[in-house]
Write a protein that holds these residues in place. Structure first.
Motif, mmCIF file in Angstrom:
data_model
loop_
_atom_site.group_PDB
_atom_site.id
_atom_site.type_symbol
_atom_site.label_atom_id
_atom_site.label_comp_id
_atom_site.label_asym_id
_atom_site.label_seq_id
_atom_site.Cartn_x
_atom_site.Cartn_y
_atom_site.Cartn_z
ATOM 1 N N UNK A 234 -64.737 -23.966 2.256
ATOM 2 C CA UNK A 234 -64.355 -24.326 3.300
ATOM 3 C C UNK A 234 -62.605 -24.209 3.075
ATOM 4 N N UNK A 235 -61.834 -22.587 2.906
ATOM 5 C CA UNK A 235 -60.861 -22.383 2.886
ATOM 6 C C UNK A 235 -60.368 -22.653 4.255
ATOM 7 N N UNK A 236 -58.932 -22.571 4.309
ATOM 8 C CA UNK A 236 -58.080 -22.625 6.127
ATOM 9 C C UNK A 236 -57.279 -21.680 6.384
ATOM 10 N N UNK A 237 -56.926 -20.957 5.368
ATOM 11 C CA UNK A 237 -55.995 -19.925 5.397
ATOM 12 C C UNK A 237 -57.147 -18.728 4.501
ATOM 13 N N UNK A 238 -57.047 -17.806 4.926
ATOM 14 C CA UNK A 238 -57.721 -16.074 4.461
ATOM 15 C C UNK A 238 -56.163 -15.134 4.906
ATOM 16 N N UNK A 239 -56.285 -14.474 4.005
ATOM 17 C CA UNK A 239 -55.068 -14.098 4.022
ATOM 18 C C UNK A 239 -55.142 -12.278 3.200
ATOM 19 N N UNK A 240 -55.955 -10.986 3.904
ATOM 20 C CA UNK A 240 -56.915 -10.861 2.617
ATOM 21 C C UNK A 240 -55.913 -9.661 2.380
ATOM 22 N N UNK A 241 -55.376 -9.148 2.391
ATOM 23 C CA UNK A 241 -54.661 -7.933 1.890
ATOM 24 C C UNK A 241 -53.117 -8.402 1.004
ATOM 25 N N UNK A 242 -53.039 -7.293 0.476
ATOM 26 C CA UNK A 242 -52.113 -7.637 -0.579
ATOM 27 C C UNK A 242 -50.919 -7.189 -0.088
ATOM 28 N N UNK A 243 -50.713 -6.392 1.055
ATOM 29 C CA UNK A 243 -49.348 -6.470 1.944
ATOM 30 C C UNK A 243 -48.825 -8.209 2.295
ATOM 31 N N UNK A 244 -50.269 -8.342 2.331
ATOM 32 C CA UNK A 244 -50.301 -10.041 3.926
ATOM 33 C C UNK A 244 -49.813 -10.710 2.866
ATOM 34 N N UNK A 245 -50.229 -10.715 1.645
ATOM 35 C CA UNK A 245 -49.934 -11.913 0.864
ATOM 36 C C UNK A 245 -48.377 -11.944 0.213
ATOM 37 N N UNK A 246 -48.219 -10.462 -0.026
ATOM 38 C CA UNK A 246 -46.422 -10.545 -0.347
ATOM 39 C C UNK A 246 -45.394 -10.788 0.842
ATOM 40 N N UNK A 247 -45.952 -10.923 2.363
ATOM 41 C CA UNK A 247 -44.886 -10.966 3.641
ATOM 42 C C UNK A 247 -45.157 -12.286 3.478
ATOM 43 N N UNK A 248 -46.479 -12.935 3.272
ATOM 44 C CA UNK A 248 -46.424 -14.719 3.201
ATOM 45 C C UNK A 248 -45.854 -15.041 2.199
ATOM 46 N N UNK A 249 -45.523 -14.770 1.398
ATOM 47 C CA UNK A 249 -44.893 -15.666 0.102
ATOM 48 C C UNK A 249 -43.011 -15.128 0.697
ATOM 49 N N UNK A 250 -42.873 -13.924 0.566
ATOM 50 C CA UNK A 250 -41.392 -13.512 0.890
ATOM 51 C C UNK A 250 -41.313 -14.296 1.961
ATOM 52 N N UNK A 251 -41.446 -14.788 3.304
ATOM 53 C CA UNK A 251 -41.305 -15.228 4.018
ATOM 54 C C UNK A 251 -41.216 -16.991 4.156
ATOM 55 N N UNK A 252 -42.048 -17.083 2.835
ATOM 56 C CA UNK A 252 -41.409 -18.806 1.947
ATOM 57 C C UNK A 252 -40.155 -18.950 0.981
ATOM 58 N N UNK A 253 -40.695 -18.043 0.777
ATOM 59 C CA UNK A 253 -39.810 -18.416 -0.446
ATOM 60 C C UNK A 253 -38.227 -17.796 0.067
ATOM 61 N N UNK A 254 -38.068 -16.688 1.128
ATOM 62 C CA UNK A 254 -36.102 -15.964 1.061
ATOM 63 C C UNK A 254 -36.354 -15.971 2.546
#
Length: 277
Positions: A234-254
């Motif tokens: 029942x998960x909404x987001x699938x961000x499978x790769x480490x680089x994708x997760x890094x981009x995900x968090x960087x965009x939101x934090x900074x």
């Protein structure tokens, strides 16, 4: 945990190759019956035949997801072959596009990219979701991309199309909350598929992406398994790769420093303007 992706009555668009073929094959491995749709009926049949050769149940269908009429016809064929409404829909069909800056990208490229990548998903949701809502069970998997939030330069049409898919999926998840229908949106970075060779991708940029994907990209089979497992949870987001997760968090934090960094990195991406300079 609901096992939505096991013994599913599924429709997969863009099933002729890449992630779509991996989704169809994995769903069949999970004892599902699969309608394999693709704009190229020959590649759709190749996928379906491969599933049948391993004892699974699959049928091929030609479908241009940019056409609402084609998607409606796909739904009719799916219902006839399955003998019921599909309970799992994977809106995967897409085209690659990139290499030019905004203003140099032809409007025809914008129209085709949005037509397939965004309107194709809109058509799939518009056509199949009402039956899922009535059944109060099943799942929708929409294939977006990390491009939907990464906003890399020289990829505006592709970025916009995938950002739209993310937003549509988030809205749909809210609308279907409490119904038992899961909505999952896949946002990978590089996956080892043929998307980099499309005619909307600048040859130099596509060649670079293909080489990088070959070195560090995930296989489509791995991405499909991860996404189907996430849908079961029942998960909404699938961000499978480490680089994708890094981009995900960087965009939101900074967000502002991120945009500046993306601009600097974008100068190293080959494209038509670089050739002319």
């Amino acid at each position: 945990m609901p096992r939505r992706t096991h013994r599913a009555h599924a429709v997969v668009t863009g099933a002729g190759s890449g992630i779509g073929r991996a989704f169809a094959t994995e769903l069949a491995r999970r004892d599902g019956r699969v309608v394999c749709a693709d704009i190229d009926p020959g590649t759709a049949e190749d996928t379906a035949a491969g599933i049948r050769s391993r004892g699974g149940e699959a049928v091929a269908a030609g479908c241009d997801v940019a056409s609402a009429a084609d998607v409606d016809a796909l739904a009719e064929k799916a219902r006839a072959w399955l003998g019921r409404e599909p309970n799992l829909v994977v809106n995967n069909a897409g085209v690659g596009a990139g290499g030019r800056v905004v203003g140099d990208t032809p409007l025809t490229d914008w129209q085709r990219t949005l037509g397939v990548n965004l309107w194709g998903v809109v058509h799939g949701c518009h056509t199949f979701v009402p039956a899922l809502r009535r059944a109060r069970a099943g799942g929708v998997i929409n294939v977006a991309s990390a491009a939907g939030f990464a906003a890399a330069p020289r990829m505006a049409a592709y970025n916009v199309s995938k950002a739209g898919v993310v937003s549509l999926s988030e809205t749909l998840a809210a609308e279907l909350s409490g119904t038992g229908v899961a909505v999952t949106v896949l946002c990978p970075t590089l996956v080892r598929t043929n998307i980099f060779g499309g005619d909307l991708v600048d040859a130099a940029a596509g060649s670079l992406a293909r080489r990088v994907a070959g070195a560090v990209g995930f296989s489509p089979e791995r991405v499909a398994r991860m996404t189907l497992d996430a849908c079961d949870r029942g998960r909404l987001y699938v961000v499978p790769q480490p680089d994708a997760l890094l981009l995900w968090h960087a965009k939101r934090l900074l967000p502002t420093p991120y945009a500046r960094m993306a601009g600097v990195l974008g100068r190293f991406v080959p494209g038509p303007r670089d050739k002319e300079a």
